[in-house]
Scaffold this active site. Structure first.
Site, PDB file in Angstrom:
ATOM      1  N   CYS A 136      17.919  28.934   1.900  1.00  0.00           N
ATOM      2  CA  CYS A 136      18.477  27.944   0.970  1.00  0.00           C
ATOM      3  C   CYS A 136      18.741  26.621   1.682  1.00  0.00           C
ATOM      4  CB  CYS A 136      19.749  28.471   0.306  1.00  0.00           C
ATOM      5  SG  CYS A 136      19.393  29.533  -1.124  1.00  0.00           S
ATOM      6  N   HIS A 203      26.725  56.651  18.465  1.00  0.00           N
ATOM      7  CA  HIS A 203      27.345  56.511  17.141  1.00  0.00           C
ATOM      8  C   HIS A 203      27.068  57.671  16.183  1.00  0.00           C
ATOM      9  CE1 HIS A 203      29.003  52.645  18.055  1.00  0.00           C
ATOM     10  NE2 HIS A 203      27.825  52.139  18.385  1.00  0.00           N
ATOM     11  N   ARG A 240      26.451  41.927  17.540  1.00  0.00           N
ATOM     12  CA  ARG A 240      26.965  43.235  17.942  1.00  0.00           C
ATOM     13  C   ARG A 240      25.821  44.136  18.408  1.00  0.00           C
ATOM     14  NH1 ARG A 240      30.713  46.395  20.310  1.00  0.00           N
ATOM     15  NH2 ARG A 240      32.486  46.463  18.906  1.00  0.00           N
ATOM     16  N   CYS A 244      25.406  45.898  22.128  1.00  0.00           N
ATOM     17  CA  CYS A 244      25.257  47.346  22.324  1.00  0.00           C
ATOM     18  C   CYS A 244      23.948  47.660  23.054  1.00  0.00           C
ATOM     19  CB  CYS A 244      25.340  48.082  20.986  1.00  0.00           C
ATOM     20  SG  CYS A 244      27.046  48.369  20.416  1.00  0.00           S
TER      21      CYS A 244
END
Lengths: 283, 158
Positions: A136, A203, A240, A244
């Site tokens: 945009c 995780h 992030r 990691c």
């Protein structure tokens, strides 16, 4: 090898999923009115992962950190939402537009965060929310794109996410996005770097466990952008991811690049059913 | 795992191979993943082994393991089993194999291989997130492995 060694190995074979005992049972209610779903049944596509309940990263943080997210006056992320409102109304670029010129108030963004990344038919590609914001800016405003993981992008993402808080994450994984989703899944299980660790090693197999001083969560992104007490700023999901991957002693991928777009789609889909929480508070 | 300044220091720790040492690619593993032969021919120093294990920028073993003898350093992880009594459970050769490359003993384990320099996917230059410059050093030197093994052999509960 001693006989005892064999019995020691046997003792180590623990079924995945047992670790979840260590996520707490608190309830997240924001401003006394938005009741967030922070634990729910895993989506069908996770059937073979051994994870039956998906959980927000909020459950793995201390009571003090959790409390900061329960009231907008305490949530430092909301300061950046205010900055996002200023950006929303500011005319920039050759076309003389602001976001408000075409989208009216930010309320028009209700529900948008929950379904991104999603397929853009005209462009023929999977778009993250950040990519759509920049599309945009460049196409509709003829303005410079925001830096992909920069402060202004994080502010705008926080504003847009805040309009979907409490709504369930619901990204599509089939149809035209299926191929990208598969690529993201493959990346999630790839053991990278000299430490040879995948996202899943930490995780999926070890959430609930401590790794040194860190309490491992499921690495969900329903709370992004997140305000982290550690660096006192808003953090985007690709920043992030980069951190990691770097921590596996690997060469990371580029934020906004095809690998992290695919990974974002896949990780987002592992949170289908959790509430949008952004901007959330983490340590 | 996340303090980049201290982890950067890890890049400086590894030293070139010293004469008489077994290079990472030349290590011979036994049937179960044990290594009979010392990597240096020199006895290990258990005290330094303990330092390697608790230092965040060297071995950082306590990120995943609880070790009572290293309790002066806080925050022991719970990803792997406690290493208390490791010297009762394992022979020295087993421990050397586990520390050098635990994937030989425990296929698919999350535990990193500390004496290995090849066969990685997108290895980086330590914790910089950038591509490596030149050949990779193993995570620990041959002598550091021997020091850690000496420390583990001494962990007895019985």
């Amino acid at each position: 090898m001693k006989f005892k060694a064999l019995t020691a190995i046997a003792a180590l074979v623990v079924a995945p999923g047992l670790a979840l005992a260590q996520a707490d049972d608190d309830n997240l209610v924001i401003n006394g009115e938005i009741e967030a779903v922070t634990k729910t049944a895993a989506p069908a596509h996770m059937e073979d992962t051994g994870v039956d309940t998906i959980m927000s990263g909020w459950h793995f943080r201390s009571d003090e950190t959790q409390a900061l997210q329960m009231d907008d006056f305490d949530n430092p992320g909301m300061i950046f939402v205010d900055l996002g409102i200023e950006q929303w109304n500011k005319v920039e670029g050759e076309a003389g537009n602001s976001c408000a010129s075409c989208h009216e108030g930010p309320e028009s963004m209700e529900g948008v965060r929950a379904v991104y990344p999603k397929w853009n038919e005209d462009a023929g590609e999977v778009r993250t929310l950040a990519h759509q914001i920049n599309a945009c800016r460049t196409e509709n405003m003829e303005a410079e794109p925001y830096k992909y993981t920069g402060g202004q992008m994080a502010n705008m993402e926080a504003l847009i996410s805040s309009k979907s808080r409490g709504m369930p994450v619901n990204v599509a994984i089939d149809g035209p996005v299926a191929e990208v989703w598969e690529r993201g899944k493959e990346l999630y299980y790839t053991r990278t770097g000299q430490l040879e660790l995948s996202c899943a090693n930490c995780h999926e197999d070890n959430y609930g466990n401590m790794i040194r001083a860190d309490h491992l969560s499921q690495g969900q992104i329903n709370g992004f952008p997140t305000y982290r007490l550690k660096n006192a700023k808003l953090n985007t999901s690709h920043a992030r991811f980069k951190g990691c991957v770097r921590d596996t002693r690997a060469e990371t991928f580029t934020p906004g690049g095809p690998e992290f777009i695919a990974l974002e789609l896949y990780v987002a889909s592992r949170g289908n059913g959790l509430s949008v929480e952004g901007p959330s508070v983490r340590n | 795992m996340k303090i980049t300044l201290t982890t950067l220091a890890a890049a400086l720790v590894a030293t070139p191979l010293i004469a008489g040492e077994v290079a990472p690619a030349s290590v011979t593993f036994g049937e179960y993943g044990e290594i009979e032969q010392s990597l240096t021919g020199q006895p290990g120093d258990p005290e330094n082994g303990g330092l390697v294990m608790k230092n965040k920028s060297i071995g950082n073993c306590i990120a995943c393991h609880q070790v009572s003898a290293l309790s002066d350093q806080p925050f022991h992880g719970e990803i792997g089993p406690s290493l208390d009594g490791a010297g009762d459970r394992w022979e020295e050769a087993d421990l050397r194999g586990i520390v050098a490359n635990a994937k030989q003993m425990f296929p698919g384990t999350i535990m990193p291989a500390y004496y290995k320099t090849e066969g990685f996917t997108r290895p980086g230059n330590a914790y910089t997130g950038k591509a490596p410059e030149g050949d990779l050093d193993p995570l620990l030197t041959a002598q550091q492995i021997e020091d850690v093994v000496a420390f583990l052999v001494a962990q007895k509960e019985e």
